[in-house]
Design a protein around this motif. Structure first.
Motif, PDB file in Angstrom:
ATOM      1  N   GLY A  30       5.800   9.479  -9.936  1.00 42.75           N
ATOM      2  CA  GLY A  30       5.245   8.202 -10.399  1.00 42.75           C
ATOM      3  C   GLY A  30       5.242   7.146  -9.298  1.00 42.75           C
ATOM      4  N   LEU A  31       6.064   7.336  -8.260  1.00 45.28           N
ATOM      5  CA  LEU A  31       6.096   6.378  -7.165  1.00 45.28           C
ATOM      6  C   LEU A  31       4.706   6.259  -6.513  1.00 45.28           C
ATOM      7  CD1 LEU A  31       7.926   4.511  -5.578  1.00 45.28           C
ATOM      8  CD2 LEU A  31       8.443   6.383  -4.036  1.00 45.28           C
ATOM      9  N   PHE A  32       4.006   7.385  -6.443  1.00 45.60           N
ATOM     10  CA  PHE A  32       2.668   7.351  -5.834  1.00 45.60           C
ATOM     11  C   PHE A  32       1.697   6.583  -6.734  1.00 45.60           C
ATOM     12  CE2 PHE A  32       4.956  10.699  -3.820  1.00 45.60           C
ATOM     13  CZ  PHE A  32       4.619  10.543  -2.485  1.00 45.60           C
ATOM     14  N   TYR A  33       1.883   6.706  -8.062  1.00 48.70           N
ATOM     15  CA  TYR A  33       1.050   5.941  -8.989  1.00 48.70           C
ATOM     16  C   TYR A  33       1.408   4.449  -8.902  1.00 48.70           C
ATOM     17  CZ  TYR A  33       0.048  10.495 -11.135  1.00 48.70           C
ATOM     18  OH  TYR A  33      -0.331  11.786 -11.356  1.00 48.70           O
ATOM     19  N   PHE A  34       2.689   4.184  -8.653  1.00 52.08           N
ATOM     20  CA  PHE A  34       3.130   2.792  -8.517  1.00 52.08           C
ATOM     21  C   PHE A  34       2.374   2.103  -7.361  1.00 52.08           C
ATOM     22  CE2 PHE A  34       6.038  -0.077  -6.165  1.00 52.08           C
ATOM     23  CZ  PHE A  34       6.271  -1.044  -7.137  1.00 52.08           C
ATOM     24  N   PHE A  35       2.367   2.771  -6.202  1.00 53.06           N
ATOM     25  CA  PHE A  35       1.646   2.181  -5.067  1.00 53.06           C
ATOM     26  C   PHE A  35       0.138   2.154  -5.338  1.00 53.06           C
ATOM     27  CE2 PHE A  35       5.552   3.403  -2.579  1.00 53.06           C
ATOM     28  CZ  PHE A  35       5.916   2.106  -2.279  1.00 53.06           C
ATOM     29  N   ALA A  36      -0.359   3.182  -6.034  1.00 52.34           N
ATOM     30  CA  ALA A  36      -1.794   3.194  -6.373  1.00 52.34           C
ATOM     31  C   ALA A  36      -2.130   1.959  -7.210  1.00 52.34           C
ATOM     32  CB  ALA A  36      -2.153   4.474  -7.124  1.00 52.34           C
ATOM     33  N   GLY A  37      -1.235   1.599  -8.138  1.00 56.01           N
ATOM     34  CA  GLY A  37      -1.436   0.419  -8.977  1.00 56.01           C
ATOM     35  C   GLY A  37      -1.567  -0.830  -8.114  1.00 56.01           C
ATOM     36  N   TRP A  38      -0.720  -0.936  -7.102  1.00 55.40           N
ATOM     37  CA  TRP A  38      -0.811  -2.091  -6.201  1.00 55.40           C
ATOM     38  C   TRP A  38      -2.131  -2.087  -5.442  1.00 55.40           C
ATOM     39  CZ3 TRP A  38       1.526  -6.430  -6.462  1.00 55.40           C
ATOM     40  CH2 TRP A  38       2.800  -6.516  -7.038  1.00 55.40           C
ATOM     41  N   VAL A  39      -2.590  -0.901  -5.053  1.00 56.16           N
ATOM     42  CA  VAL A  39      -3.860  -0.834  -4.314  1.00 56.16           C
ATOM     43  C   VAL A  39      -5.006  -1.337  -5.193  1.00 56.16           C
ATOM     44  CG1 VAL A  39      -5.513   0.717  -3.181  1.00 56.16           C
ATOM     45  CG2 VAL A  39      -3.074   0.933  -2.692  1.00 56.16           C
ATOM     46  N   VAL A  40      -4.945  -1.024  -6.492  1.00 55.82           N
ATOM     47  CA  VAL A  40      -5.979  -1.541  -7.402  1.00 55.82           C
ATOM     48  C   VAL A  40      -5.937  -3.077  -7.393  1.00 55.82           C
ATOM     49  CG1 VAL A  40      -6.695  -1.738  -9.821  1.00 55.82           C
ATOM     50  CG2 VAL A  40      -5.944   0.479  -8.912  1.00 55.82           C
ATOM     51  N   ILE A  41      -4.723  -3.626  -7.519  1.00 55.30           N
ATOM     52  CA  ILE A  41      -4.583  -5.087  -7.567  1.00 55.30           C
ATOM     53  C   ILE A  41      -5.103  -5.722  -6.276  1.00 55.30           C
ATOM     54  CG2 ILE A  41      -2.890  -6.985  -7.631  1.00 55.30           C
ATOM     55  CD1 ILE A  41      -1.197  -5.174  -9.476  1.00 55.30           C
ATOM     56  N   MET A  42      -4.696  -5.173  -5.115  1.00 58.59           N
ATOM     57  CA  MET A  42      -5.095  -5.820  -3.861  1.00 58.59           C
ATOM     58  C   MET A  42      -6.594  -5.675  -3.592  1.00 58.59           C
ATOM     59  SD  MET A  42      -3.187  -3.405  -1.044  1.00 58.59           S
ATOM     60  CE  MET A  42      -1.708  -3.145  -1.971  1.00 58.59           C
ATOM     61  N   THR A  43      -7.178  -4.558  -4.048  1.00 53.12           N
ATOM     62  CA  THR A  43      -8.609  -4.369  -3.817  1.00 53.12           C
ATOM     63  C   THR A  43      -9.399  -5.349  -4.691  1.00 53.12           C
ATOM     64  OG1 THR A  43      -8.120  -2.063  -3.353  1.00 53.12           O
ATOM     65  CG2 THR A  43     -10.426  -2.605  -3.688  1.00 53.12           C
ATOM     66  N   THR A  77       0.852  -1.194   0.000  1.00 50.61           N
ATOM     67  CA  THR A  77       0.000   0.000   0.000  1.00 50.61           C
ATOM     68  C   THR A  77       0.889   1.245   0.000  1.00 50.61           C
ATOM     69  OG1 THR A  77      -0.011   0.025   2.410  1.00 50.61           O
ATOM     70  CG2 THR A  77      -1.904  -1.031   1.351  1.00 50.61           C
ATOM     71  N   GLY A  78       2.143   1.054   0.461  1.00 46.94           N
ATOM     72  CA  GLY A  78       3.055   2.192   0.525  1.00 46.94           C
ATOM     73  C   GLY A  78       2.975   2.938   1.848  1.00 46.94           C
ATOM     74  N   ILE A  79       2.253   2.378   2.829  1.00 46.63           N
ATOM     75  CA  ILE A  79       2.031   3.097   4.092  1.00 46.63           C
ATOM     76  C   ILE A  79       3.324   3.508   4.767  1.00 46.63           C
ATOM     77  CG2 ILE A  79       1.872   0.979   5.524  1.00 46.63           C
ATOM     78  CD1 ILE A  79      -0.113   4.244   6.035  1.00 46.63           C
ATOM     79  N   ASN A  80       4.337   2.636   4.680  1.00 48.44           N
ATOM     80  CA  ASN A  80       5.537   2.971   5.433  1.00 48.44           C
ATOM     81  C   ASN A  80       6.384   4.051   4.788  1.00 48.44           C
ATOM     82  OD1 ASN A  80       5.228   1.724   7.882  1.00 48.44           O
ATOM     83  ND2 ASN A  80       5.690  -0.277   6.997  1.00 48.44           N
ATOM     84  N   VAL A  81       6.051   4.400   3.553  1.00 48.02           N
ATOM     85  CA  VAL A  81       6.657   5.589   2.967  1.00 48.02           C
ATOM     86  C   VAL A  81       6.281   6.786   3.850  1.00 48.02           C
ATOM     87  CG1 VAL A  81       6.359   7.184   1.044  1.00 48.02           C
ATOM     88  CG2 VAL A  81       6.758   4.753   0.607  1.00 48.02           C
ATOM     89  N   ILE A  82       5.032   6.778   4.278  1.00 43.82           N
ATOM     90  CA  ILE A  82       4.567   7.881   5.131  1.00 43.82           C
ATOM     91  C   ILE A  82       5.049   7.680   6.568  1.00 43.82           C
ATOM     92  CG2 ILE A  82       2.530   9.137   5.960  1.00 43.82           C
ATOM     93  CD1 ILE A  82       2.932   9.280   2.932  1.00 43.82           C
ATOM     94  N   MET A  83       4.864   6.458   7.106  1.00 35.67           N
ATOM     95  CA  MET A  83       5.199   6.239   8.513  1.00 35.67           C
ATOM     96  C   MET A  83       6.702   6.435   8.778  1.00 35.67           C
ATOM     97  SD  MET A  83       2.464   5.854  10.037  1.00 35.67           S
ATOM     98  CE  MET A  83       1.054   6.320   9.077  1.00 35.67           C
ATOM     99  N   PHE A  84       7.535   5.934   7.877  1.00 34.21           N
ATOM    100  CA  PHE A  84       8.979   6.098   8.083  1.00 34.21           C
ATOM    101  C   PHE A  84       9.461   7.482   7.652  1.00 34.21           C
ATOM    102  CE2 PHE A  84       9.567   1.331   7.067  1.00 34.21           C
ATOM    103  CZ  PHE A  84       9.446   1.000   8.397  1.00 34.21           C
ATOM    104  N   TYR A  85       9.009   7.878   6.472  1.00 33.68           N
ATOM    105  CA  TYR A  85       9.700   8.997   5.825  1.00 33.68           C
ATOM    106  C   TYR A  85       8.872  10.266   5.674  1.00 33.68           C
ATOM    107  CZ  TYR A  85      13.225   5.480   4.762  1.00 33.68           C
ATOM    108  OH  TYR A  85      14.193   4.511   4.871  1.00 33.68           O
ATOM    109  N   ALA A  86       7.720  10.360   6.371  1.00 36.02           N
ATOM    110  CA  ALA A  86       6.907  11.563   6.186  1.00 36.02           C
ATOM    111  C   ALA A  86       7.724  12.848   6.328  1.00 36.02           C
ATOM    112  CB  ALA A  86       5.716  11.558   7.130  1.00 36.02           C
ATOM    113  N   PRO A  87       8.530  13.002   7.405  1.00 39.21           N
ATOM    114  CA  PRO A  87       9.243  14.274   7.530  1.00 39.21           C
ATOM    115  C   PRO A  87      10.224  14.499   6.372  1.00 39.21           C
ATOM    116  CG  PRO A  87       9.307  13.037   9.593  1.00 39.21           C
ATOM    117  CD  PRO A  87       8.762  12.115   8.544  1.00 39.21           C
ATOM    118  N   VAL A  88      10.860  13.409   5.914  1.00 42.16           N
ATOM    119  CA  VAL A  88      11.806  13.529   4.807  1.00 42.16           C
ATOM    120  C   VAL A  88      11.052  13.867   3.517  1.00 42.16           C
ATOM    121  CG1 VAL A  88      13.454  12.230   3.405  1.00 42.16           C
ATOM    122  CG2 VAL A  88      13.442  11.943   5.881  1.00 42.16           C
TER     123      VAL A  88
END
Ligand code: BGC
Length: 524
Positions: free
Chosen positions: A459-472, A302-313
């Motif tokens: 495009g990284l955000f679209y990459f994770f969005a693509g995975w969200v489509v697949i998992m849903t 889902t890409g959640i840890n991009v936010i959880m780990f790296y939000a400030p960065v």
């Protein structure tokens, strides 16, 4: 029972028992394992965004991020060594949770938690006192080992199982998510602390952030000493009288004979299982094996840890100032905590599938919007054209929508669903696979995100969005609803499923309680 049919033993029966203060307090202390896990998820990204920390340990990254905004912003923090600081913890947790299962079996759950607490304490001390990158990474590795032991990262023993074993059956789902809640509180505490320590004059605030990990570590170390053993664990190790006494105490009733009988039977059955690892490879367990691998992979994709780990960065990459970056992480952290309550309140009523489908859709829309907003500002060159406060606030808002959706869907359910689909004969192997796959993917995301951002850009955000489509789509087609189905009867749900049913023959099902089973099939 290896090789035998899948046995359905107890029906949807409920044992007497109420939520006693004793159970509540023990569960609270045990859940502090989640606090440690969360604190470590949240702390590293904030520290990494602090100038004093970067200039001391990662001078080349520091120079790169100080360059003016006419350079490619996407690559500001691209450094494998920097990400290793975050990711090393998860490899260590992955390896040590295997070791921890042996310690747990021999010495009991509480000593596994105690060992975790002590290792964790050591890790936070080394991190807080670090003078070079090696010490930083050694500290993180020790923290990872601590997490492996203390939580046994939700494998077949320690915290989550401790909670399930202590809790009356009807509160199990809620308590399972209670552990996730503790994780989100740990992340939020880390976000807040980073925000506070970043402004310490003298540039040693990061030491406080890293060193404060000792607080949840002390809680779990001391807690483990006062925590009682679960009845299940006492029975397993032959302390039958103590087990009965404990059951009376935690259920608040003398009427424990039926539950005690079930626990003894379950323990005997568990001992008779010789090959959980080869069991799970049999054709009839294919649905569970697929879920054990796919659900934790999807949770991380889902890409959640991009936010959880790296939000400030990430926020700094977008041109936010240091303080605004850390403040934004605090905002998404608090959204994460509150949205988890939505899941606690609805999971047993709405069911798992509805939350997955709604959450997936909301995450998808938010990710597409965030990706597009970043694309409009930075394009493919990564050169910033100046971002107004309003524009920045809208990005933070959509990130919060995304975090909220995760927090009531894939966050808790990514753990809850695997924990309720394995029959006893494959439970330990199934849980271990789930945990290991989760840690592995957490490691990969932590390690490659900053490089991926540099190359894939918005495009990284679209990459994770693509995975969200697949998992849903996967959930819609392949995940049956498991709400209110007793774990012992879950096989009937698979058997009825249009796809998974093919893998389970009639001979595979031996129904111990036909009436209840028939009822379940009809109701499912
Ligand atoms: C996930 C973590 C994630 C956290 C966010 C957990 O369920 O396993 O990887 O950081 O949720 O709240």
């Amino acid at each position: 029972m290896a090789g035998g049919p899948i046995v359905l033993t107890s029906g949807a029966k409920e044992h007497p028992g109420k939520m006693t203060l004793f159970v509540f307090l023990t569960c609270l202390v045990a859940s502090s394992g989640g606090l440690i896990f969360g604190y470590d998820i949240g702390i590293s990204g904030g520290v990494t965004s602090m100038d004093s920390f970067l200039s001391r340990f990662f001078p080349s990254v520091y120079r790169q991020q100080m360059a003016d905004s006419s350079t490619n912003q996407y690559c500001k923090f691209d450094s494998q060594l920097l990400t290793l600081f975050t990711s090393s913890l998860y490899v260590a947790a992955l390896i040590s949770s295997f070791l921890a299962s042996t310690v747990t079996r021999v010495f009991g759950r509480k000593w596994s938690m105690f060992a975790g607490g002590i290792t964790f304490l050591l890790g936070s001390a080394i991190n807080g006192a670090a003078v070079n990158v090696l010490m930083l990474i050694l500290g993180r590795v020790l923290l990872g080992i601590g997490i492996g032991f203390a939580n046994q990262a939700r494998a077949h023993s320690s915290v989550p199982l401790y909670l399930s074993e202590m809790a009356p059956a009807k509160l199990r789902g809620m308590l399972n998510i209670g552990f996730q809640l503790m994780i989100t509180i740990g992340i939020f505490a880390a976000n807040l602390i980073n925000y506070g320590t970043a402004s310490i004059e003298g540039g040693w605030g990061w030491r406080v952030s890293l060193g404060l990990a000792a607080v949840p570590a002390v809680i779990i170390t001391v807690g483990s000493l006062v925590l009682p053993d679960t009845p299940n664990s006492l029975i397993e190790r032959g302390y039958d009288d103590e087990a009965k006494a404990m059951l009376r105490k935690i259920r608040g009733t003398e009427d424990i004979q039926a539950e005690y009988g079930d626990l003894v039977a379950a323990s005997a059955e568990a001992k008779s299982i010789d090959h959980p690892w080869s069991n799970i490879l049999q054709r009839r367990y294919r649905p569970q094996l697929c879920m054990a691998i796919l659900i934790p992979s999807f949770q991380q994709l889902t890409g959640i840890n991009v936010i959880m780990f790296y939000a400030p960065v990430l926020f700094k990459t977008l041109g936010f100032g240091s303080e605004a970056s850390l403040a934004s992480a605090v905002i998404s952290g608090i959204v994460n905590v509150f949205a988890t309550f939505v899941s606690i309140a609805t999971v047993d009523k709405l069911g798992r599938r509805k939350l997955f489908l709604q959450g997936g859709t909301q995450m998808l829309v938010s990710q597409l919007l965030v990706g597009t907003l970043i694309a409009l500002k930075f394009g493919t060159t990564g050169v910033a054209t100046g971002m107004s406060t309003n524009y920045a606030s809208i990005i933070v808002l959509f990130i919060c929508f995304y975090v909220a959706a995760f927090a009531w869907s894939w966050g808790p359910l990514g753990w809850l669903v695997p924990s309720e689909i394995f029959p006893l004969e494959i439970r330990s192997a199934g849980q271990s696979i789930t945990v290991s796959v989760n840690m592995l993917f957490t490691f990969i995301i932590a390690q490659v995100f900053l490089t991926a951002l540099c190359h894939l850009k918005f495009g990284l955000f679209y990459f994770f969005a693509g995975w969200v489509v697949i998992m849903t789509a996967f959930v819609a087609l392949f995940l049956p609803e498991t709400k209110n189905v007793p774990i012992e009867e879950i096989v009937l749900v698979w058997k009825k499923h249009w796809f998974w049913g093919k893998f389970i023959s009639d001979d595979d099902i031996h129904v111990g309680n036909l009436e209840v089973a028939k009822h379940t099939i009809e109701a499912a």
